[in-house]
Design an enzyme around this catalytic site. Sequence first.
Site, PDB file in Angstrom:
ATOM      1  N   ASP A 125      -2.901 -10.530  -2.353  1.00 44.00           N
ATOM      2  CA  ASP A 125      -3.494 -10.013  -1.124  1.00 44.00           C
ATOM      3  C   ASP A 125      -4.947  -9.602  -1.394  1.00 44.00           C
ATOM      4  O   ASP A 125      -5.281  -9.156  -2.502  1.00 44.00           O
ATOM      5  CB  ASP A 125      -2.678  -8.800  -0.672  1.00 44.00           C
ATOM      6  CG  ASP A 125      -3.053  -8.286   0.701  1.00 44.00           C
ATOM      7  OD1 ASP A 125      -2.326  -8.578   1.657  1.00 44.00           O
ATOM      8  OD2 ASP A 125      -4.076  -7.575   0.812  1.00 44.00           O
ATOM      9  N   ASP A 128      -5.040 -12.781   3.186  1.00 44.26           N
ATOM     10  CA  ASP A 128      -6.285 -12.303   3.781  1.00 44.26           C
ATOM     11  C   ASP A 128      -7.504 -12.537   2.892  1.00 44.26           C
ATOM     12  O   ASP A 128      -8.599 -12.084   3.220  1.00 44.26           O
ATOM     13  CB  ASP A 128      -6.185 -10.836   4.191  1.00 44.26           C
ATOM     14  CG  ASP A 128      -5.467  -9.972   3.182  1.00 44.26           C
ATOM     15  OD1 ASP A 128      -5.049 -10.498   2.128  1.00 44.26           O
ATOM     16  OD2 ASP A 128      -5.307  -8.766   3.432  1.00 44.26           O
ATOM     17  N   HIS A 166       0.823  -1.222   0.000  1.00 42.67           N
ATOM     18  CA  HIS A 166       0.000   0.000   0.000  1.00 42.67           C
ATOM     19  C   HIS A 166       0.858   1.274   0.000  1.00 42.67           C
ATOM     20  O   HIS A 166       0.321   2.369  -0.180  1.00 42.67           O
ATOM     21  CB  HIS A 166      -0.920   0.022   1.214  1.00 42.67           C
ATOM     22  CG  HIS A 166      -1.977  -1.031   1.192  1.00 42.67           C
ATOM     23  ND1 HIS A 166      -2.841  -1.202   0.136  1.00 42.67           N
ATOM     24  CD2 HIS A 166      -2.307  -1.989   2.112  1.00 42.67           C
ATOM     25  CE1 HIS A 166      -3.661  -2.224   0.390  1.00 42.67           C
ATOM     26  NE2 HIS A 166      -3.348  -2.713   1.581  1.00 42.67           N
ATOM     27  N   HIS A 211      -6.498  -7.013  -0.416  1.00 42.92           N
ATOM     28  CA  HIS A 211      -6.603  -5.579  -0.654  1.00 42.92           C
ATOM     29  C   HIS A 211      -5.760  -5.165  -1.851  1.00 42.92           C
ATOM     30  O   HIS A 211      -4.634  -5.632  -2.030  1.00 42.92           O
ATOM     31  CB  HIS A 211      -6.169  -4.799   0.595  1.00 42.92           C
ATOM     32  CG  HIS A 211      -6.973  -5.130   1.806  1.00 42.92           C
ATOM     33  ND1 HIS A 211      -6.584  -6.088   2.728  1.00 42.92           N
ATOM     34  CD2 HIS A 211      -8.160  -4.642   2.237  1.00 42.92           C
ATOM     35  CE1 HIS A 211      -7.495  -6.167   3.689  1.00 42.92           C
ATOM     36  NE2 HIS A 211      -8.461  -5.305   3.415  1.00 42.92           N
TER      37      HIS A 211
END
Length: 343
Positions: free
Chosen positions: A196, A285, A160, A198
């Site tokens: 991931d 995740d 991120h 996200h």
Amino acid sequence: MRTFYSEDHRLHFPQAELSGGEFVTPFERPSRVEYVLNRLRERGLSDIMAPRPVDMAPIRTLLDPGYLCFLETAWEEWKREGMAGEIIAANVPARGMHLDRIPTNIDGKVGYYCHASETAITSGTWAAALSSAACAQSALGHVAAGADAAFALCRPPGHHATADQYGGYCFINNAAVVAQMFRDKGAARVAILDIDFHHGNGTQNLFYDRDDVLFASLHGAPQEAYPYFLGYADETGIGKGDGLNLNYPMTAGTGYGAWAAALDDAIGKITAWGADALVISLGVDAYKDDPISFFKLDSDDFTNAGRRIGRMKLPTVFCMEGGYAIEAVGINTVNVLEGFKDI
């Protein structure tokens, strides 16, 4: 497969995260790493080494110098202003405000360089972020020396983090640093595959206009999931990078069938493009019981995903990202690595 890991990750342990309108223990916490290490040893993957010292040159190639200076000095500035707690962004530039003027007050600087206020900075954050990048760099060095693959057990994670902002628990984009180092060592085309839950907004940000790095991300649809403002399917790159940014947003309840179809499509495009090297942003995740995600993958699905990735037969560096179902994070992470090794 060799794992690179640093004890210095423990230096970053914020005591609070703003979630659901209250302060809670951060989902991204040191114990995540312990579960992964324990599982590696249980499964006989005990080739675990400390990294070499961090090399700042490739980091400086990618990241804004003002941002790096901020990360290095933020804690000292914060304390010098008499702030009692951890660094949490309280003011951010919104629509209609100046994005081209950096405040001199540390409270303003924090807002300028942060894109998500759940991510706190502590006295040890900078050292931990450097140790995380060092793990990624050492994994790259191991692969560049001839190994098929290596695993960087990075903490804090990285995908991120943009060229000039932190957030989503990330400060230095480890996967991006590895991709840049692959290029510097002679790989003409490098692919980054982000599994991931996200979206890897920081990685997209760093390579969006480049034609030497392909980025593919499987993630929760941004209208429903963090980081909300990036990760749509129509974001395909600009200029020389047009067509080399591949987003696969998926809605709540997505199971392995649809997720694996997206993975296969990404793998097919990476293969057709002719990638010379591969970086995996290894978040787990997408697991069905993850507390801040909404996909429905089972633990065995991660083994299968690892096999699919392994069939590309590319020099591969895995960089640890997310995964917050603490007791399952080790199982799911190692399942990917074992699946990859099966090929």
